[in-house]
Design a protein around this motif. Structure first.
Motif, PDB file in Angstrom:
ATOM      1  N   GLN A 184       0.828  -1.206   0.000  1.00  0.00           N
ATOM      2  CA  GLN A 184       0.000   0.000   0.000  1.00  0.00           C
ATOM      3  C   GLN A 184       0.860   1.252   0.000  1.00  0.00           C
ATOM      4  N   ARG A 185       0.642   2.125  -0.984  1.00  0.00           N
ATOM      5  CA  ARG A 185       1.381   3.383  -1.031  1.00  0.00           C
ATOM      6  C   ARG A 185       0.825   4.367  -0.010  1.00  0.00           C
ATOM      7  N   PRO A 186       1.654   5.296   0.459  1.00  0.00           N
ATOM      8  CA  PRO A 186       1.160   6.283   1.424  1.00  0.00           C
ATOM      9  C   PRO A 186       0.021   7.110   0.826  1.00  0.00           C
ATOM     10  N   ASP A 187      -1.035   7.280   1.580  1.00  0.00           N
ATOM     11  CA  ASP A 187      -2.162   8.088   1.121  1.00  0.00           C
ATOM     12  C   ASP A 187      -1.707   9.518   0.854  1.00  0.00           C
ATOM     13  N   GLY A 188      -2.143  10.072  -0.270  1.00  0.00           N
ATOM     14  CA  GLY A 188      -1.894  11.472  -0.564  1.00  0.00           C
ATOM     15  C   GLY A 188      -0.517  11.789  -1.094  1.00  0.00           C
ATOM     16  N   SER A 189       0.290  10.778  -1.411  1.00  0.00           N
ATOM     17  CA  SER A 189       1.633  11.043  -1.919  1.00  0.00           C
ATOM     18  C   SER A 189       1.587  11.337  -3.415  1.00  0.00           C
ATOM     19  N   PRO A 190       2.369  12.303  -3.891  1.00  0.00           N
ATOM     20  CA  PRO A 190       2.345  12.664  -5.319  1.00  0.00           C
ATOM     21  C   PRO A 190       3.014  11.605  -6.181  1.00  0.00           C
ATOM     22  N   ASP A 191       2.638  11.558  -7.437  1.00  0.00           N
ATOM     23  CA  ASP A 191       3.230  10.589  -8.357  1.00  0.00           C
ATOM     24  C   ASP A 191       4.743  10.771  -8.475  1.00  0.00           C
ATOM     25  N   LEU A 192       5.226  12.006  -8.319  1.00  0.00           N
ATOM     26  CA  LEU A 192       6.667  12.279  -8.406  1.00  0.00           C
ATOM     27  C   LEU A 192       7.473  11.487  -7.381  1.00  0.00           C
ATOM     28  N   ALA A 193       6.831  11.071  -6.302  1.00  0.00           N
ATOM     29  CA  ALA A 193       7.545  10.376  -5.236  1.00  0.00           C
ATOM     30  C   ALA A 193       7.936   8.954  -5.615  1.00  0.00           C
ATOM     31  N   PHE A 194       7.301   8.404  -6.657  1.00  0.00           N
ATOM     32  CA  PHE A 194       7.451   6.979  -6.939  1.00  0.00           C
ATOM     33  C   PHE A 194       8.219   6.709  -8.231  1.00  0.00           C
ATOM     34  N   THR A 195       8.612   5.444  -8.401  1.00  0.00           N
ATOM     35  CA  THR A 195       9.284   4.997  -9.625  1.00  0.00           C
ATOM     36  C   THR A 195       8.585   3.750 -10.151  1.00  0.00           C
ATOM     37  N   GLN A 221       7.083  -6.794 -16.994  1.00  0.00           N
ATOM     38  CA  GLN A 221       7.352  -5.414 -17.388  1.00  0.00           C
ATOM     39  C   GLN A 221       6.369  -4.418 -16.790  1.00  0.00           C
ATOM     40  N   ASP A 222       5.310  -4.886 -16.186  1.00  0.00           N
ATOM     41  CA  ASP A 222       4.391  -4.005 -15.465  1.00  0.00           C
ATOM     42  C   ASP A 222       3.684  -4.814 -14.389  1.00  0.00           C
ATOM     43  N   GLY A 223       3.033  -4.085 -13.490  1.00  0.00           N
ATOM     44  CA  GLY A 223       2.303  -4.748 -12.415  1.00  0.00           C
ATOM     45  C   GLY A 223       3.194  -5.164 -11.255  1.00  0.00           C
ATOM     46  N   GLU A 224       2.584  -5.735 -10.232  1.00  0.00           N
ATOM     47  CA  GLU A 224       3.301  -6.145  -9.031  1.00  0.00           C
ATOM     48  C   GLU A 224       3.894  -7.539  -9.197  1.00  0.00           C
ATOM     49  N   TYR A 227       5.734  -0.583  -0.275  1.00  0.00           N
ATOM     50  CA  TYR A 227       4.936   0.314  -1.123  1.00  0.00           C
ATOM     51  C   TYR A 227       4.722  -0.276  -2.522  1.00  0.00           C
ATOM     52  N   GLY A 228       5.012  -1.582  -2.690  1.00  0.00           N
ATOM     53  CA  GLY A 228       4.924  -2.176  -4.015  1.00  0.00           C
ATOM     54  C   GLY A 228       6.072  -1.749  -4.918  1.00  0.00           C
ATOM     55  N   LEU A 229       7.170  -1.238  -4.331  1.00  0.00           N
ATOM     56  CA  LEU A 229       8.309  -0.712  -5.085  1.00  0.00           C
ATOM     57  C   LEU A 229       9.556  -1.550  -4.828  1.00  0.00           C
ATOM     58  N   TRP A 230      10.527  -1.421  -5.740  1.00  0.00           N
ATOM     59  CA  TRP A 230      11.806  -2.108  -5.610  1.00  0.00           C
ATOM     60  C   TRP A 230      12.949  -1.151  -5.944  1.00  0.00           C
ATOM     61  N   CYS A 231      14.123  -1.536  -5.497  1.00  0.00           N
ATOM     62  CA  CYS A 231      15.364  -0.803  -5.777  1.00  0.00           C
ATOM     63  C   CYS A 231      15.384   0.538  -5.045  1.00  0.00           C
ATOM     64  N   LYS A 232      15.974   1.573  -5.650  1.00  0.00           N
ATOM     65  CA  LYS A 232      16.137   2.864  -4.966  1.00  0.00           C
ATOM     66  C   LYS A 232      15.434   3.940  -5.780  1.00  0.00           C
ATOM     67  N   HIS A 233      16.143   5.046  -6.090  1.00  0.00           N
ATOM     68  CA  HIS A 233      15.644   6.088  -7.002  1.00  0.00           C
ATOM     69  C   HIS A 233      14.495   6.928  -6.443  1.00  0.00           C
ATOM     70  N   THR A 234      14.390   7.070  -5.124  1.00  0.00           N
ATOM     71  CA  THR A 234      13.387   7.961  -4.538  1.00  0.00           C
ATOM     72  C   THR A 234      14.002   8.716  -3.364  1.00  0.00           C
ATOM     73  N   ASN A 235      13.200   9.600  -2.772  1.00  0.00           N
ATOM     74  CA  ASN A 235      13.604  10.320  -1.558  1.00  0.00           C
ATOM     75  C   ASN A 235      13.031   9.694  -0.297  1.00  0.00           C
ATOM     76  N   THR A 279       8.039   3.153   7.185  1.00  0.00           N
ATOM     77  CA  THR A 279       7.105   3.217   6.054  1.00  0.00           C
ATOM     78  C   THR A 279       5.767   3.817   6.493  1.00  0.00           C
ATOM     79  N   PRO A 280       5.723   5.118   6.703  1.00  0.00           N
ATOM     80  CA  PRO A 280       4.466   5.760   7.098  1.00  0.00           C
ATOM     81  C   PRO A 280       3.363   5.512   6.071  1.00  0.00           C
ATOM     82  N   GLU A 281       2.118   5.503   6.537  1.00  0.00           N
ATOM     83  CA  GLU A 281       0.989   5.189   5.667  1.00  0.00           C
ATOM     84  C   GLU A 281       0.368   6.417   5.025  1.00  0.00           C
TER      85      GLU A 281
END
Length: 498
Positions: free
Chosen positions: A259-270, A283-286, A341-349, A461-463
């Motif tokens: 689950q991604r944090p509620d209210g987070s902008p798309d810029l935050a993710f990869t 190539q897509d999906g979880e 958050y359903g994410l892998w690797c790095k590339h975020t803040n 990992t805040p919600e």
């Protein structure tokens, strides 16, 4: 997957080329004070999360790093300046933030932009040290080559299983026969994200790197040395000898919340294209739970493999009776997401990407202690300079950690800074003792297009993103002013070098 240098980086590169037109190398021509530590050994560990036995994760088998922590000071809250290999390592080696180096992408070596920047190997070379680089130190091996006394060619093999290698070769042949484009051919050349194979440590690159470092210690035991040893694991692919996989059971790994944090902008993710480039990853999906556990298992095995290589080098340091004359540092260049958050690797803040392990063991200083002080990886250059009796170059943005090595309970910095670009927008993130606050700023207009605020008092990992919460309005105003002031100080430092 195609890449391009973000616009914000291009602008910074052009500025830096002018700022460093005049050499600064003379700043490092200093003498060594009596009783200073003679040698420096720095371990670089790629993609290492601060989840080790010494960091309280008992399930992780990391006895060598744990032993190093028992002999030094462990930093609970150390942060990299950007969650990407090249800019993070360049920031460490120069003691400067990415906005100062002008490098925030994966494809630009330091010396392509800045021929005269003061770096750690250059600094110690000018002081008469043997300077040695083994394995992955800079992201670009050709970077700073004239500053190293020793920089042997590391092995390139990422896989050892003949079946794996044969399958890769067959896919490449098929891609060429079909006349696929460069990106598709490159994708075909990728192997699987994991490999578990019966082989000795030196069947993989990091085992050879450890041996090269040991041989250098033997050659240079009677000379002052500055040695960097870079281990590629636990970077993808998670390929390690089977005995390290056998330290863990597959079902011990728990699937994190996607689950991604509620209210987070798309810029935050990869879209975590780094992992998707490996064979067998959709190539897509979880990812499925089965694949997630396999990758988590492979990551843990790779950490234990890297840990064993650290142990080999440290054992040789002890055997040669060099331990009492050597300052030892171990750090991770950035964090890594394992499905959070359903994410892998790095590339975020995010905290998971910016938070890194850091251990410093210095003769005559605190041992077996830990500190909650906020520190940054740009602090390592001034630390190594001051601990070896040298002067800290004016070009450094960081501050020496030496006071913490004597008194780990004191306050050190009010915050740590991390940044990550998204095209023409740069995300600047300020981490204080509880909150992580991020602003996404457009390069041209300087307009803040998105904000994030996360409470890390109880979790990594805040919600929820609290930036739009009325109750945090005043806090956001204060943090925004603090972040803006920090960025202005950086700009002042840059202008001072003109």
């Amino acid at each position: 997957m195609k890449h391009s240098i973000p616009t914000v980086c291009i602008l910074a590169l052009s500025v830096v080329a002018v700022l460093f037109a005049s050499p600064v190398v003379a700043q490092a021509e200093v003498t060594t004070t009596p009783n200073a530590t003679k040698n420096v050994l720095v371990f670089f560990v790629d993609d290492l999360r601060p989840e080790l036995g010494c960091y309280g994760v008992e399930a992780m088998h990391s006895p060598s790093i744990d032993a190093l922590a028992s002999e030094g000071l462990l930093f609970e809250h150390a942060y990299c300046q950007q969650a990407l290999c090249a800019p993070s390592r360049i920031s460490m080696m120069t003691g400067q933030y990415p906005d100062r180096t002008g490098i925030c992408d994966l494809f630009t070596p330091l010396r392509k932009v800045n021929k005269t920047a003061m770096t750690l190997p250059l600094y110690f070379q000018q002081r008469g040290y043997v300077t040695a680089s083994f394995g992955k130190v800079y992201h670009h091996r050709r970077d700073d080559q004239t500053s190293w006394s020793e920089i042997p060619t590391p092995p390139s093999a990422k896989y050892a299983d003949p079946v794996t290698l044969a399958a890769i070769d067959e896919r490449v042949k098929d891609a060429k026969a079909q006349k696929l484009d460069v990106d598709q051919t490159r994708l075909a050349a990728k192997g699987p994200p994991t490999e578990c194979f019966e082989i000795d440590d030196e069947g993989y690159r990091d085992g050879v790197v450890a041996r090269q470092a040991i041989e250098s210690l033997r050659r240079n035991q009677d000379k002052p040395f500055f040695m960097c040893v870079g281990f590629a694991k636990p970077h993808l692919p998670f390929a390690a000898p089977k005995r390290y996989w056998d330290l863990y059971e597959r079902d011990q790994f728990q699937i994190p919340s996607r689950q991604r944090p509620d209210g987070s902008p798309d810029l935050a993710f990869t879209v975590w294209g780094e992992l998707r480039a490996y064979h067998g990853i959709p190539q897509d999906g979880e990812l499925s739970d089965e694949m997630t556990r396999e990758l988590m298992h492979g990551y843990a095995a790779s950490v234990s493999f890297a840990d064993a290589q650290v142990g080999k080098v440290m054992a040789e340091l002890d055997r040669l009776h060099l331990r009492d004359d050597t300052l030892v540092v171990l750090w991770g260049d950035h964090g890594f997401k394992l499905g959070e958050y359903g994410l892998w690797c790095k590339h975020t803040n995010f905290e998971l990407d910016a938070h890194v392990p850091l251990i410093i063991s210095a003769p005559g200083n605190m041992s077996g202690k830990r500190t909650d002080a906020l520190v940054e990886i740009v602090d390592l250059f001034p630390t190594l300079a001051s601990m070896t009796g040298g002067e800290v170059p004016e070009s450094c943005d960081g501050k020496s950690l030496r006071p913490l090595l004597r008194n780990p309970d004191q306050n050190f910095k009010p915050y740590a800074l991390t940044q990550y670009p998204r095209g023409s927008t740069m995300g600047y993130s300020l981490r204080n003792d509880r909150y992580r606050y991020t602003e996404w700023i457009q390069a041209g207009t300087k307009r803040v297009v998105a904000r994030e605020l996360y409470d890390h008092r109880d979790t990594k990992t805040p919600e929820s993103n609290l930036a739009s919460s009325p109750e945090h309005k005043d806090r956001i105003s204060r943090l925004s002013q603090q972040l803006d002031a920090a960025r202005r100080i950086e700009n002042t430092n840059v202008n001072r070098k003109k």
